[in-house]
Design a protein around this motif. Structure first.
Motif, PDB file in Angstrom:
ATOM      1  N   ASP A   1     -23.902  20.520  -4.740  1.00 44.97           N
ATOM      2  CA  ASP A   1     -23.201  21.654  -4.136  1.00 44.97           C
ATOM      3  C   ASP A   1     -24.156  22.470  -3.265  1.00 44.97           C
ATOM      4  O   ASP A   1     -23.828  22.857  -2.139  1.00 44.97           O
ATOM      5  CB  ASP A   1     -22.596  22.529  -5.237  1.00 44.97           C
ATOM      6  N   GLY A   2     -25.367  22.708  -3.771  1.00 48.65           N
ATOM      7  CA  GLY A   2     -26.347  23.488  -3.024  1.00 48.65           C
ATOM      8  C   GLY A   2     -26.786  22.798  -1.742  1.00 48.65           C
ATOM      9  O   GLY A   2     -26.922  23.435  -0.690  1.00 48.65           O
ATOM     10  N   ILE A   3     -26.991  21.479  -1.812  1.00 51.36           N
ATOM     11  CA  ILE A   3     -27.424  20.731  -0.628  1.00 51.36           C
ATOM     12  C   ILE A   3     -26.344  20.738   0.443  1.00 51.36           C
ATOM     13  O   ILE A   3     -26.608  21.006   1.626  1.00 51.36           O
ATOM     14  CB  ILE A   3     -27.788  19.284  -1.025  1.00 51.36           C
ATOM     15  N   LEU A   4     -25.114  20.461   0.046  1.00 46.27           N
ATOM     16  CA  LEU A   4     -24.020  20.396   1.019  1.00 46.27           C
ATOM     17  C   LEU A   4     -23.706  21.772   1.602  1.00 46.27           C
ATOM     18  O   LEU A   4     -23.375  21.885   2.789  1.00 46.27           O
ATOM     19  CB  LEU A   4     -22.770  19.805   0.362  1.00 46.27           C
ATOM     20  N   ALA A   5     -23.845  22.805   0.780  1.00 49.80           N
ATOM     21  CA  ALA A   5     -23.587  24.162   1.279  1.00 49.80           C
ATOM     22  C   ALA A   5     -24.665  24.607   2.259  1.00 49.80           C
ATOM     23  O   ALA A   5     -24.387  25.292   3.249  1.00 49.80           O
ATOM     24  CB  ALA A   5     -23.509  25.138   0.108  1.00 49.80           C
ATOM     25  N   CYS A   6     -25.916  24.189   1.998  1.00 49.40           N
ATOM     26  CA  CYS A   6     -27.043  24.628   2.826  1.00 49.40           C
ATOM     27  C   CYS A   6     -27.040  23.947   4.198  1.00 49.40           C
ATOM     28  O   CYS A   6     -27.153  24.609   5.229  1.00 49.40           O
ATOM     29  CB  CYS A   6     -28.354  24.354   2.091  1.00 49.40           C
ATOM     30  N   TRP A   7     -26.908  22.615   4.215  1.00 51.31           N
ATOM     31  CA  TRP A   7     -27.077  21.883   5.478  1.00 51.31           C
ATOM     32  C   TRP A   7     -25.762  21.427   6.116  1.00 51.31           C
ATOM     33  O   TRP A   7     -25.761  21.006   7.261  1.00 51.31           O
ATOM     34  CB  TRP A   7     -27.995  20.686   5.260  1.00 51.31           C
ATOM     35  N   GLN A   8     -24.695  21.446   5.357  1.00 49.48           N
ATOM     36  CA  GLN A   8     -23.369  21.089   5.872  1.00 49.48           C
ATOM     37  C   GLN A   8     -23.400  19.789   6.696  1.00 49.48           C
ATOM     38  O   GLN A   8     -23.076  19.779   7.897  1.00 49.48           O
ATOM     39  CB  GLN A   8     -22.809  22.235   6.726  1.00 49.48           C
ATOM     40  N   PRO A   9     -23.773  18.692   6.076  1.00 53.01           N
ATOM     41  CA  PRO A   9     -23.823  17.422   6.813  1.00 53.01           C
ATOM     42  C   PRO A   9     -22.425  16.977   7.246  1.00 53.01           C
ATOM     43  O   PRO A   9     -21.429  17.276   6.585  1.00 53.01           O
ATOM     44  CB  PRO A   9     -24.422  16.442   5.795  1.00 53.01           C
ATOM     45  N   SER A  10     -22.374  16.247   8.346  1.00 51.14           N
ATOM     46  CA  SER A  10     -21.096  15.710   8.814  1.00 51.14           C
ATOM     47  C   SER A  10     -20.838  14.317   8.245  1.00 51.14           C
ATOM     48  O   SER A  10     -19.692  13.873   8.187  1.00 51.14           O
ATOM     49  CB  SER A  10     -21.101  15.639  10.344  1.00 51.14           C
ATOM     50  N   HIS A  11     -21.916  13.607   7.849  1.00 47.02           N
ATOM     51  CA  HIS A  11     -21.795  12.244   7.322  1.00 47.02           C
ATOM     52  C   HIS A  11     -22.595  12.140   6.023  1.00 47.02           C
ATOM     53  O   HIS A  11     -23.734  12.618   5.961  1.00 47.02           O
ATOM     54  CB  HIS A  11     -22.356  11.208   8.301  1.00 47.02           C
ATOM     55  N   VAL A  12     -22.012  11.479   5.033  1.00 40.74           N
ATOM     56  CA  VAL A  12     -22.721  11.174   3.786  1.00 40.74           C
ATOM     57  C   VAL A  12     -22.594   9.676   3.529  1.00 40.74           C
ATOM     58  O   VAL A  12     -21.479   9.139   3.468  1.00 40.74           O
ATOM     59  CB  VAL A  12     -22.164  11.965   2.590  1.00 40.74           C
ATOM     60  N   TYR A  13     -23.740   9.006   3.403  1.00 39.54           N
ATOM     61  CA  TYR A  13     -23.765   7.591   3.048  1.00 39.54           C
ATOM     62  C   TYR A  13     -24.288   7.484   1.619  1.00 39.54           C
ATOM     63  O   TYR A  13     -25.448   7.814   1.341  1.00 39.54           O
ATOM     64  CB  TYR A  13     -24.656   6.811   4.018  1.00 39.54           C
ATOM     65  N   HIS A  14     -23.409   7.037   0.733  1.00 40.37           N
ATOM     66  CA  HIS A  14     -23.703   7.064  -0.701  1.00 40.37           C
ATOM     67  C   HIS A  14     -24.210   5.693  -1.153  1.00 40.37           C
ATOM     68  O   HIS A  14     -23.431   4.795  -1.478  1.00 40.37           O
ATOM     69  CB  HIS A  14     -22.440   7.462  -1.471  1.00 40.37           C
ATOM     70  N   ALA A  15     -25.549   5.542  -1.147  1.00 42.83           N
ATOM     71  CA  ALA A  15     -26.179   4.280  -1.547  1.00 42.83           C
ATOM     72  C   ALA A  15     -26.840   4.374  -2.912  1.00 42.83           C
ATOM     73  O   ALA A  15     -27.402   3.383  -3.393  1.00 42.83           O
ATOM     74  CB  ALA A  15     -27.215   3.862  -0.497  1.00 42.83           C
ATOM     75  N   ALA A  16     -26.796   5.541  -3.546  1.00 40.58           N
ATOM     76  CA  ALA A  16     -27.434   5.720  -4.846  1.00 40.58           C
ATOM     77  C   ALA A  16     -26.611   5.022  -5.924  1.00 40.58           C
ATOM     78  O   ALA A  16     -25.426   5.302  -6.073  1.00 40.58           O
ATOM     79  CB  ALA A  16     -27.577   7.208  -5.160  1.00 40.58           C
ATOM     80  N   ALA A  17     -27.234   4.113  -6.649  1.00 40.06           N
ATOM     81  CA  ALA A  17     -26.531   3.396  -7.724  1.00 40.06           C
ATOM     82  C   ALA A  17     -27.544   2.611  -8.538  1.00 40.06           C
ATOM     83  O   ALA A  17     -28.626   2.267  -8.052  1.00 40.06           O
ATOM     84  CB  ALA A  17     -25.474   2.450  -7.151  1.00 40.06           C
ATOM     85  N   TYR A  18     -27.176   2.332  -9.794  1.00 39.65           N
ATOM     86  CA  TYR A  18     -27.914   1.340 -10.573  1.00 39.65           C
ATOM     87  C   TYR A  18     -27.277  -0.006 -10.252  1.00 39.65           C
ATOM     88  O   TYR A  18     -26.078  -0.202 -10.438  1.00 39.65           O
ATOM     89  CB  TYR A  18     -27.800   1.631 -12.072  1.00 39.65           C
ATOM     90  N   LYS A  19     -28.076  -0.968  -9.777  1.00 41.18           N
ATOM     91  CA  LYS A  19     -27.494  -2.209  -9.256  1.00 41.18           C
ATOM     92  C   LYS A  19     -27.968  -3.474  -9.970  1.00 41.18           C
ATOM     93  O   LYS A  19     -27.417  -4.546  -9.750  1.00 41.18           O
ATOM     94  CB  LYS A  19     -27.826  -2.335  -7.769  1.00 41.18           C
ATOM     95  N   HIS A  20     -28.996  -3.371 -10.812  1.00 41.26           N
ATOM     96  CA  HIS A  20     -29.550  -4.567 -11.435  1.00 41.26           C
ATOM     97  C   HIS A  20     -28.681  -4.975 -12.618  1.00 41.26           C
ATOM     98  O   HIS A  20     -28.583  -4.249 -13.610  1.00 41.26           O
ATOM     99  CB  HIS A  20     -30.988  -4.307 -11.878  1.00 41.26           C
ATOM    100  N   VAL A  21     -28.037  -6.145 -12.505  1.00 40.60           N
ATOM    101  CA  VAL A  21     -27.021  -6.547 -13.484  1.00 40.60           C
ATOM    102  C   VAL A  21     -27.553  -6.558 -14.920  1.00 40.60           C
ATOM    103  O   VAL A  21     -26.966  -5.914 -15.800  1.00 40.60           O
ATOM    104  CB  VAL A  21     -26.414  -7.916 -13.097  1.00 40.60           C
ATOM    105  N   PRO A  22     -28.647  -7.263 -15.248  1.00 45.28           N
ATOM    106  CA  PRO A  22     -29.102  -7.287 -16.647  1.00 45.28           C
ATOM    107  C   PRO A  22     -29.497  -5.905 -17.168  1.00 45.28           C
ATOM    108  O   PRO A  22     -29.220  -5.581 -18.334  1.00 45.28           O
ATOM    109  CB  PRO A  22     -30.311  -8.233 -16.617  1.00 45.28           C
TER     110      PRO A  22
END
Length: 668
Positions: free
Chosen positions: A366-387
């Motif tokens: 909330d603080g990040i989006l309120a401060c910089w008000q980005p127009s685009h968000v690319y959500h690549a954060a994830a745990y991806k390793h299957v095992p």
């Protein structure tokens, strides 16, 4: 051995000493050229202190000012391209003009006028020949003195501009020796480039045996991927190491050649042409905007950042939970932008902001989006390793499902114009927790997109990424370097593959095409058999596979069985008949989902299970929501397995133990 030691001693001399030796040699050559010129003119040997004396003195007085002024002694001829002939030629022309004017046009008593022409020609020939001989003699003597570290003998595939430049660089290095070129062009075959012969591709196997070749360097930057695949297929049975080269400008900037001559290009393992993005569409979409990338330190996230700064956004926000990964990508992008500004002072500035935090932290987002008000968000954060996610299911659900929900809801609240979720083909009919969490994240986004808002929500689904952290290619390369075995879970296993830049470009392209709620998938061609990928890597490293047909081979393939949650085959679509888009290789999938009012009760129960750290309930609830989720193994949560080892401990007792383990953290 004395000659070898002398050659090594010469190489170790200070540069001014070597330059003085070269000047002394040229003094002797000037006098020798005068002496022989008189002999050719008079057909008799005349002492230099007699009539030739004015010609000899004039040669010294006229030659060396020209040679110094025009850089004859500037290059180190052991490394210089074509042994500095261009500098010698330029200086010799200047010297010839002066010497001819004095001794042929004006004339000097006792000196035949033809000497004014003959002597400069002889001097030029002597200077070039001595440098060529000295260069090759030093190289030969140093090769003899290499002892247990002889130079690697290589063929360069490609006799064009890139191949010639690479050969020129290698000529001055001790690591490799170019013994031949290979080229498809018939007009070049049989020719000689800097003393190295160009051969036809049909003669490669003969040349390898005859010349003792152990490596082949690919220098065909303009070849299509199809042609590169044909070349690699022809080289694979020859048991030589195949390596590729970056752009020559990058090579020239490097300090160590072996760092720049890399293993086979990732694209060469893909087996198809790389999907090209519409760069203009991406640039128009991102230029001048503020962009946020979550998971910016990961394989896909960091490549997204590299591609985004090329589109000149006003500001790029890098968000990651890993301090080291965030520092690394931030530092790399700073250096990239600094190099861009150095090359072009008018380059648009891009502000970089590095932000530590978790996507599950609602207040932080909330603080990040309120401060910089980005127009685009690319959500690549994830745990991806299957095992890993299979052994830590609660954390996988918390991060991949509820982290996505947190970021998406905050984007809607702050009216971010575009939100793109990076998903995976493992979300299609998942057999593991990771895939189920990514399908659940897709369902969350689909449900939110179905509600009217100012945020355009979309998803991008693709297969395995070659070369990314945790992917199979770096693992296979490490196992090959260690002498094997190369471990494969199952001989039948296949995967869809794409490169890291290709994946990042698809995400950006999809974001530019999105209108809200789309699921974009890439037409990735045919799936690749992992065993074939392993064989290609082994054979193109100059090694052979050890199996029943070749028991004396170098590297063994070892099949270890499928891991918990692993599938034999991956898919990109749940439903058939994907829809076409403006991009020829990108499709839109039509997937069923639950409306947000129907999904929220499931999310509440799932959140309760996560809060209780109940891995069994978490997995069961995932199965109830993602109906196509069919686990291929029993629950393998690490804490669950450890605590249930003890006799008499059931699920409820296990939960008590977990709560006791976690209770000290409540104070924090």
């Amino acid at each position: 051995m004395r000659l070898v030691n002398a050659a090594q001693l010469v190489i170790l001399l200070p540069r001014w000493t070597k330059r003085l030796l070269l000047i002394s040699l040229d003094v002797v050559l000037c006098l020798l050229a005068v002496w022989i010129a008189f002999f050719l003119r008079l057909n008799a040997w005349a002492p230099l202190y007699g009539p030739p004396a004015p010609a000899a003195l004039g040669s010294l007085l006229l030659a060396f000012p020209s040679f110094f002024a025009l850089g004859v002694y500037r290059p180190v001829f052991r490394h210089a391209d074509t042994t500095g002939v261009s500098q010698i030629l330029t200086a010799s022309l200047a010297y010839t003009s002066a010497y001819f004017a004095v001794f042929s046009l004006w004339g000097v008593p006792g000196v035949p006028r033809t000497v004014g022409i003959i002597q400069p020609v002889l001097l030029f020939v002597f200077m070039v020949m001595t440098r060529i001989v000295a260069r090759h003699l030093l190289a030969e003597l140093l090769d003899r003195g290499a002892g247990s570290h002889p130079r690697v003998r290589v063929l360069i595939y490609g006799a064009g501009e890139s191949g010639r430049q690479v050969a020129s660089v290698l000529a001055g290095r001790r690591e490799m020796k170019v013994v031949g070129f290979i080229d498809d062009a018939r007009g070049l075959q049989g020719a000689s480039l800097n003393g190295v012969r160009v051969h036809a591709p049909a003669h490669i196997s003969t040349l390898i045996a005859k010349l003792g070749v152990t490596e082949i360097l690919l220098a065909v930057p303009n070849a299509t991927q199809h042609r590169r695949n044909e070349i690699l297929a022809a080289l694979r049975p020859l048991q030589v190491r195949v390596r590729t080269l970056p752009d020559f400008v990058e090579l020239a900037l490097g300090n160590r050649l072996n760092d720049d001559i890399t293993n086979l290009d990732i694209n060469d393992l893909l087996g198809r042409e790389v999907v090209a993005p519409d760069a203009d569409v991406i640039a128009r979409h991102l230029n001048g905007n503020t962009i946020l990338v979550t998971g910016a330190g990961g394989s896909i996230g960091s490549e997204l950042c590299r591609q985004i700064i090329a589109a000149n956004p006003a500001r790029l926000l890098l968000f990651d939970s890993s301090e080291y990964a965030l520092y690394t990508v931030h530092r790399e992008l700073e250096l990239t932008l600094a190099a861009r500004r150095a090359a072009d002072e008018r380059a648009a500035p891009v502000e970089l902001v590095a932000l530590l935090g978790s996507i599950q932290d609602e207040l932080r987002m909330d603080g990040i989006l309120a401060c910089w008000q980005p127009s685009h968000v690319y959500h690549a954060a994830a745990y991806k390793h299957v095992p890993l996610v299979e052994h830590n299911p609660v954390q996988g659900v918390a991060n991949n499902v509820f982290g996505t929900l947190t970021v998406a809801r905050q984007c809607i609240r702050h009216r971010v114009r575009y939100f793109v979720l990076v998903s995976t083909d493992k979300a299609v009919r998942p057999t593991n927790v990771m895939g189920a969490t990514k399908r659940m994240a897709e369902m969350v986004l689909q449900a939110l997109a179905d509600e009217k808002s100012d945020t355009c929500l979309s998803m991008v689904r693709f297969g395995n990424v070659l070369g990314s952290s945790g992917s199979v290619v770096p693992l296979f390369r490490q196992q090959i370097r260690n002498g094997g075995p190369v471990t494969i879970t199952d001989e039948r296993i296949t995967r869809f593959f794409m490169t890291i830049p290709e994946a990042a470009q698809l995400v950006l392209q999809a974001g530019a095409m999105a209108r809200g709620g789309e699921m974009f998938v890439l037409d990735m061609g045919e799936p690749v058999r992992i065993v074939d990928l392993a064989r290609n890597l082994i054979e193109l490293s100059g090694l052979s596979v050890r199996d029943a047909c070749n028991p004396q081979g170098d590297i063994e393939l070892q099949f270890v069985g499928l891991r918990p949650g692993e599938k034999l085959y991956e898919e990109l679509l749940i439903e058939d008949a994907p829809l076409a888009t403006d991009h020829p290789r990108i499709r839109k999938a039509s997937e069923v989902f639950l409306a947000i009012r129907d999904l929220e009760p499931h999310l509440a129960r799932l959140h309760s299970a996560i809060t209780r750290q109940d891995s069994m309930d978490t997995r069961n609830l995932l199965r109830a929501i993602v109906t196509e989720y069919d686990p291929s193994s029993a629950l393998v949560d690490s804490i669950y397995l450890e605590t249930t080892k003890h006799r008499g401990i059931g699920i409820s007792s296990c939960e008590d133990i977990v709560n006791k383990v976690l209770s000290p953290m409540d104070a924090y």
